[in-house]
Design a protein around this motif. Structure first.
Motif, PDB file in Angstrom:
ATOM      1  N   CYS A  37      28.027  85.439  60.718  1.00 51.73           N
ATOM      2  CA  CYS A  37      29.277  85.326  61.475  1.00 51.73           C
ATOM      3  C   CYS A  37      30.346  85.993  60.612  1.00 51.73           C
ATOM      4  CB  CYS A  37      29.589  83.864  61.754  1.00 51.73           C
ATOM      5  SG  CYS A  37      30.815  83.611  63.029  1.00 51.73           S
ATOM      6  N   HIS A  48      34.727  75.515  61.583  1.00 52.16           N
ATOM      7  CA  HIS A  48      35.042  76.072  62.907  1.00 52.16           C
ATOM      8  C   HIS A  48      34.420  75.220  64.015  1.00 52.16           C
ATOM      9  CE1 HIS A  48      35.134  78.900  66.278  1.00 52.16           C
ATOM     10  NE2 HIS A  48      33.816  78.799  66.340  1.00 52.16           N
ATOM     11  N   VAL A  49      33.168  74.839  63.846  1.00 54.16           N
ATOM     12  CA  VAL A  49      32.494  74.030  64.869  1.00 54.16           C
ATOM     13  C   VAL A  49      33.140  72.656  64.961  1.00 54.16           C
ATOM     14  CG1 VAL A  49      30.300  73.012  65.595  1.00 54.16           C
ATOM     15  CG2 VAL A  49      30.343  75.318  64.624  1.00 54.16           C
ATOM     16  N   GLY A  52      36.385  73.004  66.826  1.00 54.03           N
ATOM     17  CA  GLY A  52      36.148  73.211  68.253  1.00 54.03           C
ATOM     18  C   GLY A  52      35.743  71.934  68.956  1.00 54.03           C
ATOM     19  N   ASN A  53      34.854  71.164  68.328  1.00 52.71           N
ATOM     20  CA  ASN A  53      34.435  69.888  68.917  1.00 52.71           C
ATOM     21  C   ASN A  53      35.636  68.959  69.094  1.00 52.71           C
ATOM     22  OD1 ASN A  53      31.750  70.654  68.952  1.00 52.71           O
ATOM     23  ND2 ASN A  53      31.192  69.455  67.150  1.00 52.71           N
ATOM     24  N   LEU A 112      28.586  75.737  76.804  1.00 55.89           N
ATOM     25  CA  LEU A 112      29.242  76.521  75.752  1.00 55.89           C
ATOM     26  C   LEU A 112      29.168  75.813  74.398  1.00 55.89           C
ATOM     27  CD1 LEU A 112      32.413  77.752  77.680  1.00 55.89           C
ATOM     28  CD2 LEU A 112      30.462  79.155  76.935  1.00 55.89           C
ATOM     29  N   ARG A 113      29.403  74.512  74.378  1.00 57.26           N
ATOM     30  CA  ARG A 113      29.331  73.768  73.113  1.00 57.26           C
ATOM     31  C   ARG A 113      27.890  73.676  72.614  1.00 57.26           C
ATOM     32  NH1 ARG A 113      33.251  74.777  70.541  1.00 57.26           N
ATOM     33  NH2 ARG A 113      32.557  73.265  69.011  1.00 57.26           N
ATOM     34  N   GLU A 116      27.279  76.937  71.057  1.00 65.05           N
ATOM     35  CA  GLU A 116      28.043  76.961  69.805  1.00 65.05           C
ATOM     36  C   GLU A 116      27.266  76.252  68.691  1.00 65.05           C
ATOM     37  OE1 GLU A 116      32.189  77.540  68.078  1.00 65.05           O
ATOM     38  OE2 GLU A 116      31.021  78.492  69.632  1.00 65.05           O
ATOM     39  N   HIS A 120      25.860  78.727  65.741  1.00 65.93           N
ATOM     40  CA  HIS A 120      26.454  78.487  64.430  1.00 65.93           C
ATOM     41  C   HIS A 120      25.491  77.728  63.518  1.00 65.93           C
ATOM     42  CE1 HIS A 120      30.060  80.597  65.127  1.00 65.93           C
ATOM     43  NE2 HIS A 120      30.557  79.744  66.016  1.00 65.93           N
ATOM     44  N   THR A 147      24.070  82.707  78.853  1.00 62.35           N
ATOM     45  CA  THR A 147      24.879  83.786  78.294  1.00 62.35           C
ATOM     46  C   THR A 147      24.691  85.076  79.073  1.00 62.35           C
ATOM     47  OG1 THR A 147      24.770  82.753  76.122  1.00 62.35           O
ATOM     48  CG2 THR A 147      25.375  85.082  76.171  1.00 62.35           C
TER      49      THR A 147
END
Length: 188
Positions: A37, A48-49, A52-53, A112-113, A116, A120, A147
């Motif tokens: 990444c 980052h994760v 986002g969560n 999406l999560r 993710e 990740h 996707t």
């Protein structure tokens, strides 16, 4: 995590359980290692994760706490639990959810999560020298299908993903999902 009834939320939990197991196994000397990444270290990806969560969980209700100190894996698990709890609240899955790049139907946010967590988790595994193929194959296959459908209906340039990277058709599903989302595999 407590397992909800089989379905999208159970899949989300499985993805985060697998990603958290990878994070738990990161050697201390690899936390600052680069990942596929771009421009992010192993620790950056996990942060980052977590962020986002918590952002999605906060959009669903009471503000979940984030322990600023402490190791990454427990914080990742805690943020995933807050996310799942928010999504499991009555009526939430029938509505919309605000994610970092907009408002989407709740089932889309769950997918999406899940992606993710998987991608990740792959980033962290590869960056820390672990084997990412322990991430759930069936969820990676579902992520590839989801996707592909998103990319077929939207301009990829407007989405937060790098151009796809070629990956062999017989590669593990998680490697193919990572490639679809622009991750070059330094192991190959």
């Amino acid at each position: 995590m407590t397992r909800p009834t089989p379905g999208p939320l159970a899949d989300l939990e499985r993805a985060f359980d697998a990603a958290a197991a990878i994070v738990e196994a990161v050697p201390a000397d690899r936390r600052d290692a680069p990942t596929p990444c771009t421009d992010w270290t192993v620790a950056d990806v996990v942060e980052h994760v977590i962020a986002g969560n918590l952002a999605v969980a906060r959009s669903l209700g009471p503000d979940p706490a984030d322990a600023v100190a402490g190791s990454l894996a427990p914080r990742l698990r805690s943020s995933a639990e807050a996310l799942v709890a928010g999504l499991a609240a009555p009526g939430v899955l029938a509505g919309t959810v605000t994610v970092p790049f907009g408002t989407v139907p709740a089932p889309v946010a769950v997918q999406l999560r899940t992606i993710e967590a998987l991608v990740h988790g792959w980033d962290v595994a590869v960056g820390s020298g672990q084997d990412p193929t322990g991430l759930p194959d069936d969820l990676a296959e579902a992520g590839i299908a989801f996707t592909g459908s998103v990319f077929a209906t939207r301009d990829r340039a407007g989405l937060p993903f790098a151009p796809a990277v070629p990956v062999e058709d017989d590669a593990p599903a998680i490697d193919r999902l990572a490639g679809l989302l622009g991750r070059a595999d330094p192991r190959r």
